[in-house]
Scaffold this motif. Structure first.
Motif, PDB file in Angstrom:
ATOM      1  N   SER A   1      12.166  -2.166   7.916  1.00  0.00           N
ATOM      2  CA  SER A   1      10.809  -2.243   8.450  1.00  0.00           C
ATOM      3  C   SER A   1       9.930  -1.107   7.948  1.00  0.00           C
ATOM      4  N   VAL A   2      10.562  -0.023   7.498  1.00  0.00           N
ATOM      5  CA  VAL A   2       9.814   1.114   6.974  1.00  0.00           C
ATOM      6  C   VAL A   2       9.644   1.015   5.461  1.00  0.00           C
ATOM      7  N   VAL A   3      10.708   0.642   4.770  1.00  0.00           N
ATOM      8  CA  VAL A   3      10.708   0.658   3.306  1.00  0.00           C
ATOM      9  C   VAL A   3       9.881  -0.479   2.718  1.00  0.00           C
ATOM     10  N   LEU A   4      10.039  -1.692   3.249  1.00  0.00           N
ATOM     11  CA  LEU A   4       9.385  -2.865   2.653  1.00  0.00           C
ATOM     12  C   LEU A   4       7.868  -2.734   2.562  1.00  0.00           C
ATOM     13  N   PRO A   5       7.163  -2.329   3.627  1.00  0.00           N
ATOM     14  CA  PRO A   5       5.702  -2.212   3.500  1.00  0.00           C
ATOM     15  C   PRO A   5       5.270  -1.205   2.442  1.00  0.00           C
ATOM     16  N   PHE A   6       6.004  -0.096   2.309  1.00  0.00           N
ATOM     17  CA  PHE A   6       5.616   0.918   1.334  1.00  0.00           C
ATOM     18  C   PHE A   6       5.896   0.470  -0.097  1.00  0.00           C
ATOM     19  N   VAL A   7       7.004  -0.218  -0.283  1.00  0.00           N
ATOM     20  CA  VAL A   7       7.280  -0.775  -1.602  1.00  0.00           C
ATOM     21  C   VAL A   7       6.211  -1.807  -1.958  1.00  0.00           C
ATOM     22  N   GLY A   8       5.889  -2.666  -0.988  1.00  0.00           N
ATOM     23  CA  GLY A   8       4.847  -3.669  -1.210  1.00  0.00           C
ATOM     24  C   GLY A   8       3.497  -3.038  -1.481  1.00  0.00           C
ATOM     25  N   ALA A   9       3.162  -1.975  -0.734  1.00  0.00           N
ATOM     26  CA  ALA A   9       1.881  -1.292  -0.941  1.00  0.00           C
ATOM     27  C   ALA A   9       1.805  -0.690  -2.336  1.00  0.00           C
ATOM     28  N   PHE A  10       2.903  -0.119  -2.795  1.00  0.00           N
ATOM     29  CA  PHE A  10       2.931   0.453  -4.144  1.00  0.00           C
ATOM     30  C   PHE A  10       2.739  -0.634  -5.197  1.00  0.00           C
ATOM     31  N   ILE A  11       3.394  -1.773  -5.006  1.00  0.00           N
ATOM     32  CA  ILE A  11       3.258  -2.876  -5.962  1.00  0.00           C
ATOM     33  C   ILE A  11       1.827  -3.405  -5.974  1.00  0.00           C
ATOM     34  N   VAL A  12       1.249  -3.606  -4.777  1.00  0.00           N
ATOM     35  CA  VAL A  12      -0.113  -4.133  -4.683  1.00  0.00           C
ATOM     36  C   VAL A  12      -1.113  -3.173  -5.320  1.00  0.00           C
ATOM     37  N   SER A  13      -1.061  -1.898  -4.920  1.00  0.00           N
ATOM     38  CA  SER A  13      -2.048  -0.931  -5.402  1.00  0.00           C
ATOM     39  C   SER A  13      -1.893  -0.674  -6.897  1.00  0.00           C
ATOM     40  N   SER A  14      -0.667  -0.522  -7.372  1.00  0.00           N
ATOM     41  CA  SER A  14      -0.472  -0.227  -8.792  1.00  0.00           C
ATOM     42  C   SER A  14      -0.846  -1.407  -9.674  1.00  0.00           C
ATOM     43  N   SER A  15      -0.494  -2.628  -9.244  1.00  0.00           N
ATOM     44  CA  SER A  15      -0.830  -3.799 -10.053  1.00  0.00           C
ATOM     45  C   SER A  15      -2.337  -3.998 -10.122  1.00  0.00           C
ATOM     46  N   LEU A  16      -3.042  -3.854  -8.989  1.00  0.00           N
ATOM     47  CA  LEU A  16      -4.495  -3.987  -8.986  1.00  0.00           C
ATOM     48  C   LEU A  16      -5.154  -2.852  -9.763  1.00  0.00           C
ATOM     49  N   PHE A  17      -4.594  -1.662  -9.652  1.00  0.00           N
ATOM     50  CA  PHE A  17      -5.151  -0.503 -10.345  1.00  0.00           C
ATOM     51  C   PHE A  17      -5.077  -0.682 -11.860  1.00  0.00           C
ATOM     52  N   PHE A  18      -3.908  -1.076 -12.357  1.00  0.00           N
ATOM     53  CA  PHE A  18      -3.743  -1.220 -13.800  1.00  0.00           C
ATOM     54  C   PHE A  18      -4.482  -2.452 -14.332  1.00  0.00           C
ATOM     55  N   THR A  19      -4.604  -3.480 -13.500  1.00  0.00           N
ATOM     56  CA  THR A  19      -5.405  -4.631 -13.920  1.00  0.00           C
ATOM     57  C   THR A  19      -6.863  -4.242 -14.045  1.00  0.00           C
ATOM     58  N   ARG A  20      -7.352  -3.494 -13.077  1.00  0.00           N
ATOM     59  CA  ARG A  20      -8.744  -3.010 -13.124  1.00  0.00           C
ATOM     60  C   ARG A  20      -8.948  -2.071 -14.319  1.00  0.00           C
ATOM     61  N   SER A  21      -7.979  -1.193 -14.611  1.00  0.00           N
ATOM     62  CA  SER A  21      -8.131  -0.240 -15.710  1.00  0.00           C
ATOM     63  C   SER A  21      -8.221  -0.930 -17.062  1.00  0.00           C
ATOM     64  N   ALA A  22      -7.677  -2.154 -17.159  1.00  0.00           N
ATOM     65  CA  ALA A  22      -7.771  -2.906 -18.411  1.00  0.00           C
ATOM     66  C   ALA A  22      -9.149  -3.533 -18.589  1.00  0.00           C
TER      67      ALA A  22
END
Length: 289
Positions: free
Chosen positions: A210-231
């Protein structure tokens, strides 16, 4: 009652809308604590919230800049009132109100994230602002305001989705990911404090997943959107944000240190009540003179 009376008296020189807001908050707070008092049991967090509100009210009433700190005082009062409603209606028949409020905050938070995506991928501003922008003014973008609302939304999502593990992990991933994309330093610090308080409160029942999954998901969401935007468009570097060296108009770190040092001197001068909400610039000038 004394604190609410001080608030009512201190807002008299203000605009009618602020006077009405102050009076309604006073009535709501008294009603909340007075009705069905045999069922109301205030915990430590509630007592701290009420104490903070009363001290802030007294500080505002003694301030010489009343027209400056009213909005901040009403905002804090509304947030504390919302928390008190949750705290005093927990595990009661009226707890359905808690669920309704939590659902409203959760759905609103997800809507902010969804509506903010097109803005994030199309505007030159390199931080996530959600719905906190003005279409008629290209410079009216408020990522910190978006982060502040997400700080309210994610605890509500934890509450309303407590029995739905997968849905909770997905929703929290989106909310936390969007919060990271706002790159709000203050909101990040506040979120860490929220997590520490929540973790300590539920330390005996929390599971690793319950602690790990949201943070892993948040990292995936933020990093994927960040790198997509940077392109597609320039983005604000998180490293530069953390180092106070970004080009978004933030003061350099050396200037921040000077402001914090001056803030400390002002606080030491009046440690209990201070100079009033949002009056730092006036208090610091007075301190300098």
């Amino acid at each position: 009652l004394l604190g609410t009376a001080i608030l009512a008296l201190s807002v008299l020189p203000l605009a009618p809308a602020q006077v009405v807001s102050g009076v309604l908050l006073c009535i709501a707070l008294v009603f909340l604590l007075w009705t069905k008092k045999e069922h109301v049991k205030l915990d430590t967090y509630s007592v701290l919230g009420i104490t903070f509100l009363l001290l802030s009210t007294l500080s505002y009433s003694l301030s010489s800049t009343k027209t400056i700190g009213a909005a901040e005082l009403f905002r804090d009062a509304a947030c504390i009132l919302l928390f008190l409603f949750f705290a005093t209606h927990h595990e009661r028949a009226s707890a359905t109100w808690n669920t309704a409020i939590a659902w409203a905050l959760t759905v609103s938070g997800m809507a902010i994230c969804a509506v903010g995506l097109p803005m994030f991928f199309s505007h030159s501003f390199g931080r996530f602002v959600g719905t906190f922008f003005d279409l008629s003014n290209s410079t009216a973008l408020f990522p910190n305001a978006c982060a502040a609302f997400l700080l309210l939304a994610w605890p509500a999502a934890v509450y309303v989705l407590r029995a739905r593990g997968v849905a909770r992990a997905i929703v929290l991933s989106v909310l936390f990911g969007s919060l990271l994309l706002t790159q709000s330093r203050a909101a990040t610090a506040a979120c860490i404090l929220q997590l520490m308080i929540l973790g300590w409160h539920y330390r005996k029942t929390l599971s690793i997943s319950s602690v790990v999954l949201p943070f892993v998901g948040a990292f995936i969401v933020s990093s994927s959107l960040f790198f997509t935007r940077s392109a597609l468009l320039p983005v604000t570097s998180p490293v530069e944000r953390l180092a106070f060296q970004d080009a978004a108009g933030a003061a350099p770190f050396s200037d921040r240190l000077e402001l914090w040092r001056e803030g400390w001197n002002v606080a030491v001068n009046k440690p209990l009540l201070g100079f009033g909400p949002a009056s730092f610039q006036f208090a610091s000038q007075k301190e300098a003179r």
